[in-house]
Design an enzyme around this catalytic site. Structure first.
Site, mmCIF file in Angstrom:
data_model
loop_
_atom_site.group_PDB
_atom_site.id
_atom_site.type_symbol
_atom_site.label_atom_id
_atom_site.label_comp_id
_atom_site.label_asym_id
_atom_site.label_seq_id
_atom_site.Cartn_x
_atom_site.Cartn_y
_atom_site.Cartn_z
ATOM 1 N N GLU A 324 62.312 51.481 29.126
ATOM 2 C CA GLU A 324 61.542 52.705 29.390
ATOM 3 C C GLU A 324 59.788 52.148 29.379
ATOM 4 O O GLU A 324 59.400 51.706 28.340
ATOM 5 C CB GLU A 324 61.564 53.781 28.291
ATOM 6 C CG GLU A 324 62.909 54.344 28.131
ATOM 7 C CD GLU A 324 63.142 55.202 26.979
ATOM 8 O OE1 GLU A 324 64.262 56.055 26.933
ATOM 9 O OE2 GLU A 324 62.260 55.081 26.035
ATOM 10 N N CYS A 325 59.265 52.774 30.550
ATOM 11 C CA CYS A 325 57.513 52.580 30.659
ATOM 12 C C CYS A 325 57.304 51.181 29.948
ATOM 13 O O CYS A 325 57.394 50.216 31.154
ATOM 14 C CB CYS A 325 57.026 53.767 29.911
ATOM 15 S SG CYS A 325 55.348 54.159 30.104
ATOM 16 N N GLY A 326 56.649 51.034 29.199
ATOM 17 C CA GLY A 326 56.120 49.711 28.629
ATOM 18 C C GLY A 326 57.260 48.922 28.388
ATOM 19 O O GLY A 326 56.833 47.583 29.045
#
Length: 437
Positions: A324-326
């Site tokens: 997720e994301c990072g």
């Protein structure tokens, strides 16, 4: 146990809600109260700071992402264990759909309004009365931030008429430091506990008036869908699963409820640190890379050959990998930081991630799955430049417009989307199941 609960809200962001909530939590703890704090809306960093202030985990409350029934269960559980409950609002009191005001009315939480009085005096009364009448909402009182003198405080108090001024905080010589995604992480702030104690000392607060507030009336929901604030799950679909979770200063944006949901599904959790170049544990049956700040640690992540090789091996072996994301940023070919330096990453996702000054994504969203929508949110200052076609697209709430791309490459699923696992445990079980991957 008699619990008193308030929603700490303001007319807008930047008024000092987190500072006041943290200072009040620490002040109440030092006065011998058992304090629980919640954060309204999706957030990762504020809850970390608030947890340090009160000494207990901080969960999110959101009528859409978390759901009214689970919110009620979490509040009811807290009311059994504590005598003070603070719920920090998000943005302005009426901003968003649903808003902090909606949460206040749903659970009968009176509003403790924070105002930045640094550039006003009697107008404070007009502002607070307008906030009370617009909803309307029940008003517990006001904490005035950036008060210059006792005389200034007296003018503000007189303007409030029938609404009590419960506390004041002077202009702070020091404050909680911030960066592009919000506050700086607690472990990065030298002397954070001393700062919280200093803020608590500076907060002049009427504890007698606090004790005179009505007790919270929050009953457990009748439905069996929650148990002790957790989602009830039929069976143990992840029994025998060992999920390796990246957790360090680069990967720490993780809802506490995500971990408890995985455990409720039957999984065992193991943690590893890519920043320390730790490999994915050999016994892992799945890998989870949550969001965080990989852009601040490009050199260390790029130099980490063991963690990169291990995650590539996990992918080649068909282990489900959710990023997720990072976490997604660290699996791209390269990551370009704010200074323009480009760092090689794990290379499971074709393309490069580029940091930018402009906000690239923000808001509540839901990801479609075979088990129904999985709710969550997005918040990022980078963009992904890739030739990889999206396998799915999240939907924004409440508009229904297209949100973040979801990419699937073999057993890998990546997106800027942060999922709130209790919103759909069946979908989560499928994501971390090897057969589904």
């Amino acid at each position: 146990m008699v619990a008193r609960a308030v929603l700490v809200a303001a007319a807008a962001s930047g008024q000092g809600k987190t500072t006041v909530t943290a200072a009040l939590a620490r002040k109440l703890v030092r006065a011998g109260r058992r304090v629980r704090v919640f954060k309204c809306g999706p957030d990762f960093i504020d809850p970390m700071v608030l947890a340090r202030a009160c000494g207990a985990p901080v969960e999110s409350l959101d009528l859409w992402m978390v759901g009214a029934e689970r919110c009620r269960a979490l509040l009811a559980e807290a009311a059994q264990d504590a005598d003070a409950i603070l719920v920090e609002g998000v943005m302005g009191l009426y901003d968003g759909t649903p808003s902090a005001a909606d949460l206040s009315r749903e659970f009968g939480l009176p509003v403790l309004t924070v105002i930045d009085a640094g550039a006003m005096a009697q107008t404070a009364g007009a502002l607070v009365h307008g906030l009370r009448a617009y909803g309307p909402v029940e008003m517990a009182g006001v904490v005035a931030n950036r008060i210059a003198s006792p005389g200034h405080a007296a003018m503000v108090a007189a303007s409030l008429r029938d609404i009590p001024l419960l506390g004041t905080l002077p202009k702070q010589a020091v404050s909680l430091p911030e960066r592009h995604l919000g506050l700086v992480l607690p472990d990065e702030v030298a002397g954070l506990d001393g700062l919280l104690d200093e803020l608590a000392d500076q907060l002049a607060f009427d504890l007698a008036a606090w004790d005179a507030l009505p007790a919270a009336q929050i009953a457990h929901p009748d439905s069996g869908a929650t148990q002790g604030g957790r989602m009830a799950v039929a069976g143990l679909p992840l029994a025998g699963a060992r999920i390796a979770i990246a957790r360090d200063a680069a990967f720490m944006f993780l809802y506490p409820s995500n971990l408890t949901t995985l455990e409720a599904l039957g999984a065992q959790l193991e943690f590893f640190s890519p920043l320390a170049d730790e490999a994915v544990p050999r016994e892992a049956t799945a890998v989870y890379l949550p969001g965080g700040y990989p852009e601040l640690h490009g050199a260390a992540l790029a130099a980490g050959k063991r963690w990169q090789a291990s995650v590539r091996t996990a992918h080649a072996d068909g282990l489900p990998i959710v990023a997720e994301c990072g976490g997604m940023m660290a699996l791209a070919d390269t990551l370009q930081d704010k200074e323009g330096r480009e760092w090689p990453m794990a290379g499971l996702l074709p393309g490069k991630v580029v940091m930018q000054a402009r906000l690239a994504g923000l808001g509540a969203q839901a990801m479609p799955t075979a088990h129904g929508p999985l709710r969550g949110h997005t918040f990022h200052y980078s963009r992904l430049e890739t030739s990889q076609p999206a396998a799915a697209t999240t939907q924004k709430n409440p508009s229904g417009a297209a949100g973040e791309a979801v990419y699937r490459i073999g057993s890998l699923q990546v997106s800027y989307f942060h999922a709130y696992f209790p919103s759909n445990p069946a979908a989560v079980a499928a994501m971390f199941s090897r057969s589904a991957a």
